[in-house]
Design an enzyme around this catalytic site. Structure first.
Site, mmCIF file in Angstrom:
data_model
loop_
_atom_site.group_PDB
_atom_site.id
_atom_site.type_symbol
_atom_site.label_atom_id
_atom_site.label_comp_id
_atom_site.label_asym_id
_atom_site.label_seq_id
_atom_site.Cartn_x
_atom_site.Cartn_y
_atom_site.Cartn_z
ATOM 1 N N SER A 470 -10.134 -8.365 -11.081
ATOM 2 C CA SER A 470 -11.047 -7.243 -10.908
ATOM 3 C C SER A 470 -11.400 -6.577 -12.241
ATOM 4 O O SER A 470 -12.048 -7.176 -13.080
ATOM 5 C CB SER A 470 -10.429 -6.252 -9.912
ATOM 6 O OG SER A 470 -11.373 -5.341 -9.441
ATOM 7 N N ASP A 481 -17.960 -12.057 -23.913
ATOM 8 C CA ASP A 481 -19.415 -12.152 -24.071
ATOM 9 C C ASP A 481 -19.872 -11.558 -25.400
ATOM 10 O O ASP A 481 -20.791 -12.076 -26.043
ATOM 11 C CB ASP A 481 -20.118 -11.442 -22.911
ATOM 12 C CG ASP A 481 -19.961 -12.192 -21.593
ATOM 13 O OD1 ASP A 481 -19.574 -13.377 -21.646
ATOM 14 O OD2 ASP A 481 -20.211 -11.601 -20.531
ATOM 15 N N LYS A 496 -11.625 -12.112 -8.682
ATOM 16 C CA LYS A 496 -12.074 -11.089 -7.724
ATOM 17 C C LYS A 496 -13.187 -10.274 -8.374
ATOM 18 O O LYS A 496 -12.940 -9.457 -9.257
ATOM 19 C CB LYS A 496 -10.929 -10.172 -7.308
ATOM 20 C CG LYS A 496 -11.359 -9.102 -6.305
ATOM 21 C CD LYS A 496 -10.209 -8.164 -5.963
ATOM 22 C CE LYS A 496 -10.643 -7.114 -4.948
ATOM 23 N NZ LYS A 496 -11.640 -6.165 -5.491
#
Length: 710
Positions: A470, A481, A496
């Site tokens: 999560s 990224d 998740k």
């Protein structure tokens, strides 16, 4: 996200009011029918990806409900299943009509078969088992057919009971041999007396189990049925009956009295899914994630109670208890060994769920490590203590001690507050988007770091594993990224990528004479990385993959039934960090080191061995063969002892402010001593430090970024 939830609640409230959900709306004011009406309506209007309630949906509920009641296939007969089959594709239609025919038929049949079983186990356990007979049991119950007759079902119970009892018998034989050898004057017990005692232990366990089931009411089984319905939408949408909501609130309050472990039902087993830092189980190093608890014995009882096949709530009730009392657990460890652990219950300290840091020294260099167990925050007031504030404070303190690189350890971090994840990302980047959030029927929302200040602009490594979920995945994905940090750990994290909110079902009722209707935990949103990819199912793939003991165990989102799918949306506009001059080269260098690591090869071998043991479904019921296999397994595990004796040759020291606290708090001192001892055996931390050493900063960057466009 709070704004989105308010929109949802308003929409459902208006619609619900127009539908006049009152007890007078039905000819039969039955609470179960009202619950079905409420839940199906809220799911349709509020779920992120509402499912069509069609024949396929019906089949899913059908199979899951029967399996939930009888996972070991020791109650229902093949003829029962045949009678249920008529409703396999009709449950959706029954739900729409508020018809409970299927549930009533299965529930009533189950009650009859439970009564039959009470006679089976008493009769079987009245006679000795023949442990010289050559027989075995297949514990892969999914592949087992339902019994065709009561005679066949009784034989199944005999095998299952013998399987439960042979473990008791082995323990008694081993104890008898040890005492005979070591205790002067010990009167050796006969095999017949040991066998009888083993059966009596199993009998007492079954008596206790059926005592529990006798106390269950129809509403308890209906709550199971409702959960099978809502979990067809996704595995994180759940119905919380009033007692379950109370337990949920208790967990959220942060104060529990018990052993300090979170448990999960896995078929017929009660499995440890988290050991709470600072709790009694953690302090005594009694259990670990993946262990299975098979028996529970209270301090004032002579015999343990088997919890195999017991409902999770019932097992938890046995395990937890008041501070100062003790409980003895029989545990099947991850490596297959069997042991007993006595734990003194206590108030579980949640201080250890907060961020903590240590200063790592390697030769003349200093590095910082921050362990973050979860993304916590004060639900009443976000400006109070939260994970982002604590991480920031720890970074500042580590900088004061001269750290040259930072490791952020998110292993085992199951998530928490999304906003704290965004705020922590902002400590490492100048500004920009961190995560995208999509809600059903509305435009995506981009959560950004708007603070231009950077608290740490040096080398960064983030550690993850299969249990990082999560919000952990959001933070790791953003740093990946942006190319801000190197991700080291499992092949992929948990996966998740969804958001849940709690909806009180009572709020839709103008008048209610039927009592508390409970709460629906419902999936309302989905996370996306700034590059547009979802973390759902895919998780975050590590830049440097390092095996661990969970590598081949099914514990991720992808291993649930009905997970939401992976997908992509358009990327946000963000600017990659341009602070390293050798980012890719450092990753390749790390991969080369790991390919040559003997320790990592041993960990990989251990992970494969654990999978092999878990995949073995045929268990001998011949005592000599059972003993041979168990002792062979115990011998095999010895070659993995080197995993726990590894020394990464790094030194660990608490920061000055904690050293001061430790002078007064001996418990804290012991916790940190234990933590540092474990870190010293940790090859993942060792490699993180190696990567930090290899990362070279671009000294002329001055915050320079390379722009990434849609």
């Amino acid at each position: 996200m709070k704004r989105n939830l308010k929109i949802l609640l308003l929409a459902v409230f208006v619609a619900a009011a127009s539908c006049s959900f009152t007890t007078k709306s039905f000819d039969d004011p039955d609470k179960d029918k009202l619950l079905i009406d409420l839940i199906t309506y809220v799911l349709e209007k509020g779920h992120y990806n509402p499912k069509d309630m069609d024949d396929a949906f019906s089949e899913g509920v059908y199979e899951d409900f029967i399996e939930a009641l009888d996972p070991l296939k020791r109650y229902f007969l093949a003829s029962d299943i045949e009678s249920f089959e008529a409703y396999r594709t009709d449950i959706d239609d029954q739900l729409k009509a508020k018809d409970l025919t299927f549930f009533n038929l299965v529930f009533e049949t189950y009650q009859k078969r439970m009564n039959d079983a009470k006679g089976f186990y008493k009769e079987v356990l009245a006679a000795p088992f023949d442990y010289n007979a050559s027989e075995s049991i297949n514990v892969d119950y999914d592949q087992l057919a339902y019994a065709g007759s009561k005679k066949e079902l009784k034989e199944r119970w005999r095998q299952q009971l013998k399987f439960s009892t042979i473990g008791n018998y082995y323990d008694l034989v081993e104890e008898n041999d040890t005492k005979t050898e070591e205790e002067d004057g010990y009167e050796r017990k006969t095999e017949a007396s040991l066998e009888e005692k083993a059966r009596t232990t199993t009998l007492n366990s079954l008596d206790e189990y059926f005592d529990f089931t006798d106390d269950l009411e129809r509403k308890d089984y209906f709550a199971i049925f409702l959960n099978n319905i809502v979990e067809e939408f996704d595995p994180h949408t759940n119905y919380l009956a009033p007692p379950d909501r109370d337990r949920f609130d208790l967990r959220m309050s942060g104060k529990l009295e018990g052993i300090g472990a979170r448990l999960q039902k896995n078929n017929d087993n009660i499995k440890v899914v988290e050991v709470i830092s600072g709790g009694p189980a953690w302090r005594g190093e009694h259990i670990e994630v993946g262990d299975i608890i098979t028996k529970v014995k209270q301090e004032d009882e002579e015999e343990p109670i088997s919890i195999v096949g017991m409902r999770l709530d019932d097992a938890v009730q046995l395990i937890k208890g008041p501070k100062g009392t003790s409980v003895t657990l029989t545990i099947k460890a991850v490596d297959g060994s069997i042991k007993e652990e006595t734990i003194v219950r206590d108030v579980v300290e949640l201080e250890e769920t907060y961020a903590k840091s240590t200063l790592i020294e390697k030769e003349e260099k200093k590095f910082g490590l921050i362990n973050l167990p979860q993304f916590y925050f004060d639900m009443q007031n976000y400006t109070e203590r939260n994970a982002a504030k604590d991480v920031k404070n720890e970074i500042v303190r580590l900088k004061e001690e001269g750290m040259e690189g930072l490791v952020l350890d998110l292993r085992g971090n199951g998530g928490g507050s999304l906003q704290t994840a965004v705020d922590i990302a902002g400590l490492f980047i100048e500004q920009g988007p961190v995560v995208q959030v999509a809600s059903n029927g509305r435009r995506k929302e981009v959560l950004e770091d708007k603070d231009k200040s950077i608290v740490w602009d040096g080398p960064l490594v983030i550690l993850v594993n299969e249990l990082s979920a999560s919000a952990s995945e959001i933070l790791a994905a953003a740093m990946q990224d942006y190319k801000r940090g190197v991700i080291i750990g499992s092949k992929q994290s948990y996966g998740k990528g969804t958001v849940q909110n709690l909806i009180d079902l009572n709020q839709w009722l103008r008048k209610n004479d039927l009592g508390d209707m409970g709460t629906l935990k419902i999936t309302t949103q989905k996370f996306y990385r700034v590059n547009g990819g979802s973390t759902q199912l895919e998780g975050v793939k590590s830049d440097v993959v390092m095996a661990d003991r969970y590598s081949y165990i099914d514990i991720g989102e992808r291993d649930y039934d009905n997970p939401l799918p992976y997908d992509k949306i358009s990327p946000a506009e963000y600017e990659a960090w341009d602070g390293y001059i050798d980012y890719e080269a450092t990753i390749e260098k790390s991969k080369e080191r790991m390919a040559k690591s003997d320790q990592l090869r041993l960990i990989e071998e251990n992970a494969l061995w654990i999978k092999k043991q878990r995949d073995e479904t045929i268990v001998p019921l011949n005592f000599a063969e059972y003993k041979r296999q168990l002792e062979e397994r115990q011998q095999e595990t010895k070659k993995f002892d080197a995993i726990d004796t590894y020394d990464n040759q790094l030194s660990y020291n608490s920061l000055p402010y904690e050293m001061e606290m430790m002078r007064q708090d001996t418990t804290l001192r012991e916790k940190r001593k234990r933590w540092h001892k474990n870190l010293a055996k940790d090859i993942y931390v060792e490699e993180a430090v190696n990567v930090l050493e290899d990362l070279k900063l671009n000294n002329i960057r001055n915050g320079k970024m390379a722009k990434v466009k849609d």
